[in-house]
Design a protein around this motif. Structure first.
Motif, PDB file in Angstrom:
ATOM      1  N   MET A 150      17.361  25.384   8.006  1.00 58.02           N
ATOM      2  CA  MET A 150      17.628  26.482   8.912  1.00 58.02           C
ATOM      3  C   MET A 150      18.252  26.189  10.366  1.00 58.02           C
ATOM      4  SD  MET A 150      15.568  30.198   9.334  1.00 58.02           S
ATOM      5  CE  MET A 150      14.491  29.358  10.331  1.00 58.02           C
ATOM      6  N   THR A 151      17.473  25.436  10.998  1.00 51.41           N
ATOM      7  CA  THR A 151      17.989  24.881  12.243  1.00 51.41           C
ATOM      8  C   THR A 151      19.193  24.027  12.080  1.00 51.41           C
ATOM      9  OG1 THR A 151      15.547  24.769  12.898  1.00 51.41           O
ATOM     10  CG2 THR A 151      17.069  23.271  14.171  1.00 51.41           C
ATOM     11  N   MET A 152      19.211  23.163  11.150  1.00 51.89           N
ATOM     12  CA  MET A 152      20.686  22.519  11.072  1.00 51.89           C
ATOM     13  C   MET A 152      21.904  23.556  11.051  1.00 51.89           C
ATOM     14  SD  MET A 152      21.104  19.123   8.280  1.00 51.89           S
ATOM     15  CE  MET A 152      19.906  20.087   7.273  1.00 51.89           C
ATOM     16  N   TYR A 153      21.721  24.619  10.086  1.00 50.53           N
ATOM     17  CA  TYR A 153      22.722  25.485   9.881  1.00 50.53           C
ATOM     18  C   TYR A 153      23.098  26.162  11.154  1.00 50.53           C
ATOM     19  CZ  TYR A 153      23.616  24.928   4.876  1.00 50.53           C
ATOM     20  OH  TYR A 153      23.974  24.603   3.767  1.00 50.53           O
ATOM     21  N   LEU A 154      21.771  26.576  12.075  1.00 49.85           N
ATOM     22  CA  LEU A 154      22.114  27.422  13.255  1.00 49.85           C
ATOM     23  C   LEU A 154      22.917  26.217  14.311  1.00 49.85           C
ATOM     24  CD1 LEU A 154      21.471  29.356  15.436  1.00 49.85           C
ATOM     25  CD2 LEU A 154      19.291  28.107  15.770  1.00 49.85           C
ATOM     26  N   ALA A 155      22.452  25.042  14.499  1.00 50.55           N
ATOM     27  CA  ALA A 155      22.962  24.146  15.235  1.00 50.55           C
ATOM     28  C   ALA A 155      24.629  23.735  14.939  1.00 50.55           C
ATOM     29  CB  ALA A 155      22.305  22.814  15.050  1.00 50.55           C
ATOM     30  N   ALA A 156      24.945  23.740  13.632  1.00 50.78           N
ATOM     31  CA  ALA A 156      26.132  23.497  13.009  1.00 50.78           C
ATOM     32  C   ALA A 156      26.969  24.797  13.479  1.00 50.78           C
ATOM     33  CB  ALA A 156      26.313  23.384  11.601  1.00 50.78           C
ATOM     34  N   ALA A 157      26.559  25.935  13.584  1.00 53.14           N
ATOM     35  CA  ALA A 157      27.248  27.191  14.247  1.00 53.14           C
ATOM     36  C   ALA A 157      27.272  27.195  15.604  1.00 53.14           C
ATOM     37  CB  ALA A 157      26.458  28.361  13.631  1.00 53.14           C
ATOM     38  N   VAL A 158      26.464  26.693  16.219  1.00 51.64           N
ATOM     39  CA  VAL A 158      26.552  26.598  17.621  1.00 51.64           C
ATOM     40  C   VAL A 158      27.293  25.761  18.389  1.00 51.64           C
ATOM     41  CG1 VAL A 158      25.029  26.216  19.779  1.00 51.64           C
ATOM     42  CG2 VAL A 158      24.225  27.672  18.044  1.00 51.64           C
ATOM     43  N   ILE A 159      27.286  24.541  17.665  1.00 48.10           N
ATOM     44  CA  ILE A 159      27.959  23.531  18.327  1.00 48.10           C
ATOM     45  C   ILE A 159      29.551  23.353  17.607  1.00 48.10           C
ATOM     46  CG2 ILE A 159      26.331  22.411  19.050  1.00 48.10           C
ATOM     47  CD1 ILE A 159      26.430  20.133  16.955  1.00 48.10           C
TER      48      ILE A 159
END
Length: 100
Positions: free
Chosen positions: A69-78
């Motif tokens: 979940m954090t990986m998908y969030l980070a991918a969207a943020v950066i």
């Protein structure tokens, strides 16, 4: 040189460390990863304001472990694809057992 103001994070993010003595500059990798893992939207905004988008992206791309979940969030943020993340590559190299 201008001294940056310390970001205000919720204490629940750093529940297992001494929050008052946490050095945001020396332990920047730990702080960025922990904020993205356990923080909410204002915490992530404060983190990006304090460290800058380039450093946040570098730390997240080179993190050894992030939850899915954090990986998908980070991918969207950066705004980077999942395949650029080190933790994604490590997860692909070590597949989990088949859940049956």
């Amino acid at each position: 040189m201008e001294q940056k103001e310390k970001p205000v994070f919720h204490k629940r993010i750093f529940w297992d460390v001494d929050f008052e003595n946490l050095d945001y500059d020396k332990k920047y990798k730990f702080v960025i990863e922990r904020v993205f893992e356990r923080g909410d939207v204002p915490d992530i905004r404060n983190c990006r304001r304090y460290y800058g988008d380039e450093l946040v992206a570098e730390v997240l791309l080179n993190a050894k472990f992030l939850s899915v979940m954090t990986m998908y969030l980070a991918a969207a943020v950066i705004d980077r694809p999942l395949k650029d993340f080190r933790c994604y590559k490590l997860r692909q190299l070590n597949p989990e057992l088949f859940p049956y």
